[in-house]
Scaffold this active site. Sequence first.
Site, PDB file in Angstrom:
ATOM      1  N   ARG A   7     -10.322  10.181   1.062  1.00  0.00           N
ATOM      2  CA  ARG A   7      -9.915  11.324   1.898  1.00  0.00           C
ATOM      3  C   ARG A   7      -8.735  10.952   2.802  1.00  0.00           C
ATOM      4  NH1 ARG A   7     -15.475  11.459   1.938  1.00  0.00           N
ATOM      5  NH2 ARG A   7     -15.664  10.427   3.966  1.00  0.00           N
ATOM      6  N   VAL A  10       2.796   7.328 -14.214  1.00  0.00           N
ATOM      7  CA  VAL A  10       3.760   6.348 -14.752  1.00  0.00           C
ATOM      8  C   VAL A  10       4.177   5.365 -13.657  1.00  0.00           C
ATOM      9  CG1 VAL A  10       6.072   6.059 -15.746  1.00  0.00           C
ATOM     10  CG2 VAL A  10       4.566   7.867 -16.604  1.00  0.00           C
ATOM     11  N   LYS A  43       2.409   4.300 -11.271  1.00  0.00           N
ATOM     12  CA  LYS A  43       1.316   3.353 -11.041  1.00  0.00           C
ATOM     13  C   LYS A  43       1.103   2.441 -12.262  1.00  0.00           C
ATOM     14  CE  LYS A  43       0.181   4.400  -6.757  1.00  0.00           C
ATOM     15  NZ  LYS A  43       0.410   3.459  -5.655  1.00  0.00           N
ATOM     16  N   ASN A  67       0.814  -1.224   0.000  1.00  0.00           N
ATOM     17  CA  ASN A  67       0.000   0.000   0.000  1.00  0.00           C
ATOM     18  C   ASN A  67       0.847   1.274   0.000  1.00  0.00           C
ATOM     19  OD1 ASN A  67      -2.464   1.763   0.944  1.00  0.00           O
ATOM     20  ND2 ASN A  67      -0.861   2.062   2.484  1.00  0.00           N
ATOM     21  N   ALA A 125       4.177  11.858 -13.332  1.00  0.00           N
ATOM     22  CA  ALA A 125       5.145  10.935 -12.710  1.00  0.00           C
ATOM     23  C   ALA A 125       4.396   9.890 -11.879  1.00  0.00           C
ATOM     24  CB  ALA A 125       6.116  11.716 -11.838  1.00  0.00           C
ATOM     25  N   TYR A 126       3.374  10.356 -11.149  1.00  0.00           N
ATOM     26  CA  TYR A 126       2.581   9.441 -10.318  1.00  0.00           C
ATOM     27  C   TYR A 126       1.902   8.400 -11.225  1.00  0.00           C
ATOM     28  CZ  TYR A 126      -1.063   7.900  -7.027  1.00  0.00           C
ATOM     29  OH  TYR A 126      -1.896   7.148  -6.228  1.00  0.00           O
TER      30      TYR A 126
HETATM   31  P1  NAP Z   1      -1.204   8.694   2.619  1.00  0.00           P
HETATM   32  O1  NAP Z   1      -2.290   9.036   3.561  1.00  0.00           O
HETATM   33  O2  NAP Z   1      -0.243   9.733   2.186  1.00  0.00           O
HETATM   34  O3  NAP Z   1      -0.407   7.435   3.250  1.00  0.00           O
HETATM   35  C1  NAP Z   1       0.693   6.908   2.595  1.00  0.00           C
HETATM   36  C2  NAP Z   1       1.362   5.926   3.518  1.00  0.00           C
HETATM   37  O4  NAP Z   1       2.516   5.376   2.840  1.00  0.00           O
HETATM   38  C3  NAP Z   1       1.874   6.559   4.800  1.00  0.00           C
HETATM   39  O5  NAP Z   1       1.746   5.649   5.865  1.00  0.00           O
HETATM   40  C4  NAP Z   1       3.332   6.811   4.487  1.00  0.00           C
HETATM   41  O6  NAP Z   1       4.160   6.876   5.636  1.00  0.00           O
HETATM   42  C5  NAP Z   1       3.623   5.551   3.689  1.00  0.00           C
HETATM   43  N1  NAP Z   1       4.885   5.613   2.963  1.00  0.00           N
HETATM   44  C6  NAP Z   1       5.316   6.516   2.058  1.00  0.00           C
HETATM   45  N2  NAP Z   1       6.556   6.235   1.661  1.00  0.00           N
HETATM   46  C7  NAP Z   1       6.940   5.135   2.339  1.00  0.00           C
HETATM   47  C8  NAP Z   1       8.128   4.352   2.386  1.00  0.00           C
HETATM   48  N3  NAP Z   1       9.208   4.673   1.673  1.00  0.00           N
HETATM   49  N4  NAP Z   1       8.153   3.244   3.165  1.00  0.00           N
HETATM   50  C9  NAP Z   1       7.075   2.909   3.911  1.00  0.00           C
HETATM   51  N5  NAP Z   1       5.961   3.622   3.943  1.00  0.00           N
HETATM   52  C10 NAP Z   1       5.882   4.717   3.158  1.00  0.00           C
HETATM   53  O7  NAP Z   1      -1.788   8.094   1.255  1.00  0.00           O
HETATM   54  P2  NAP Z   1      -3.067   7.165   0.949  1.00  0.00           P
HETATM   55  O8  NAP Z   1      -4.051   8.005   0.230  1.00  0.00           O
HETATM   56  O9  NAP Z   1      -3.469   6.419   2.160  1.00  0.00           O
HETATM   57  O10 NAP Z   1      -2.423   6.175  -0.127  1.00  0.00           O
HETATM   58  C11 NAP Z   1      -2.214   4.792   0.095  1.00  0.00           C
HETATM   59  C12 NAP Z   1      -2.016   4.125  -1.258  1.00  0.00           C
HETATM   60  O11 NAP Z   1      -3.211   4.283  -2.041  1.00  0.00           O
HETATM   61  C13 NAP Z   1      -0.894   4.743  -2.085  1.00  0.00           C
HETATM   62  O12 NAP Z   1      -0.213   3.722  -2.782  1.00  0.00           O
HETATM   63  C14 NAP Z   1      -1.631   5.649  -3.068  1.00  0.00           C
HETATM   64  O13 NAP Z   1      -0.905   5.877  -4.232  1.00  0.00           O
HETATM   65  C15 NAP Z   1      -2.884   4.812  -3.316  1.00  0.00           C
HETATM   66  N6  NAP Z   1      -4.037   5.561  -3.834  1.00  0.00           N
HETATM   67  C16 NAP Z   1      -4.620   6.539  -3.100  1.00  0.00           C
HETATM   68  C17 NAP Z   1      -5.744   7.195  -3.598  1.00  0.00           C
HETATM   69  C18 NAP Z   1      -6.463   8.259  -2.801  1.00  0.00           C
HETATM   70  O14 NAP Z   1      -7.444   8.826  -3.318  1.00  0.00           O
HETATM   71  N7  NAP Z   1      -6.078   8.549  -1.576  1.00  0.00           N
HETATM   72  C19 NAP Z   1      -6.244   6.872  -4.870  1.00  0.00           C
HETATM   73  C20 NAP Z   1      -5.614   5.863  -5.599  1.00  0.00           C
HETATM   74  C21 NAP Z   1      -4.522   5.204  -5.063  1.00  0.00           C
HETATM   75  P3  NAP Z   1       4.559   8.291   6.320  1.00  0.00           P
HETATM   76  O15 NAP Z   1       3.432   8.655   7.244  1.00  0.00           O
HETATM   77  O16 NAP Z   1       5.825   7.963   7.019  1.00  0.00           O
HETATM   78  O17 NAP Z   1       4.734   9.311   5.231  1.00  0.00           O
END
Ligand code: NAP
Length: 276
Positions: A231, A195, A197, A89, A192-193
Amino acid sequence: MSNVPVAVVTGSNKGIGFAIVRALCKQFPGDVYLTARDPGRGQEAVAKLQQEGLRALFHQLDIDDLQSIRALRDFLKEKYGGLNVLVNNAGIAFKVHDTAPFAVQAEVTLKTNFFGTRNVCTELLPLIKPYGRVVNVSSMVSSSALGGCSQELQQKFRSDTITEEELVQLMNKFVEDTKKGVHDKEGWPNTAYGVSKIGVTVLSRIQARLLNETRKGDHILLNACCPGWVRTDMAGPKATKSPDEGAETPVYLALLPSDADAPHGQFVSNKTVRPW
Ligand code: NAP
């Protein structure tokens, strides 16, 4: 060595990953590991779940750090003799208005979202036990970014024979092309995001194919998915789904019953297989 089933969620101290751990604590019959790159933030998240009456365990994991990935691998091997559920994730995204040069955004985003996720897979997939489930959290943006690629690139990314090495070469080429300022001319989209994904979705298709070739009898199911627009700190407060709603599709894929033989090697959103 423990015989208890074990699940690991990367980047789960907040956002969708945290909600995935919460759901697994309620539904997965075994130990659930909340992992975070920062132990303080990770332990805080575990304590938050404890207040909800849920028991998650903690292990440090920074997917950008090979040593950290290998430490988790060795721990799982020793304590559980493998792994039953892996949810990749962890991910990052630059904000739309970030002023960092595109080449920097490309390198940094690919480093975590594609290369970090790939490193976790390289180290942990061999540990996945029979009937294991692997979920790679990608995004619908991978589909739209694919549509923004040249025909030649689209053909490569949709190929049923592309190898992991070829995919890695293409992801590296994207970063290099942004540094030379030729990514447009070379047929790449301006995201970039997106690509990164594409890389996650195509990697999942390749890994599923390899599992078919090498471990068919083990009934492992591996898929990529989109959680929806959720969110979190990444997507902001205007997104349509709560984190718990965003966790639904990843958790559905993580808990596919042992008699299921599909989906496998698919891109799934809202619990539905999408064309790639
Ligand atoms: P988020 O709230 O920013 O959480 C991201 C998580 O990933 C955080 O726990 C962060 O840790 C962790 N992380 C980042 N870099 C890391 C690393 N090098 N090693 C370990 N952990 C790391 O984002 P989210 O929205 O929950 O996203 C979760 C996933 O869903 C991502 O892959 C994102 O691309 C995908 N996604 C999200 C959405 C959306 O609408 N939110 C839509 C499509 C896909 P820290 O707290 O330490 O930064």
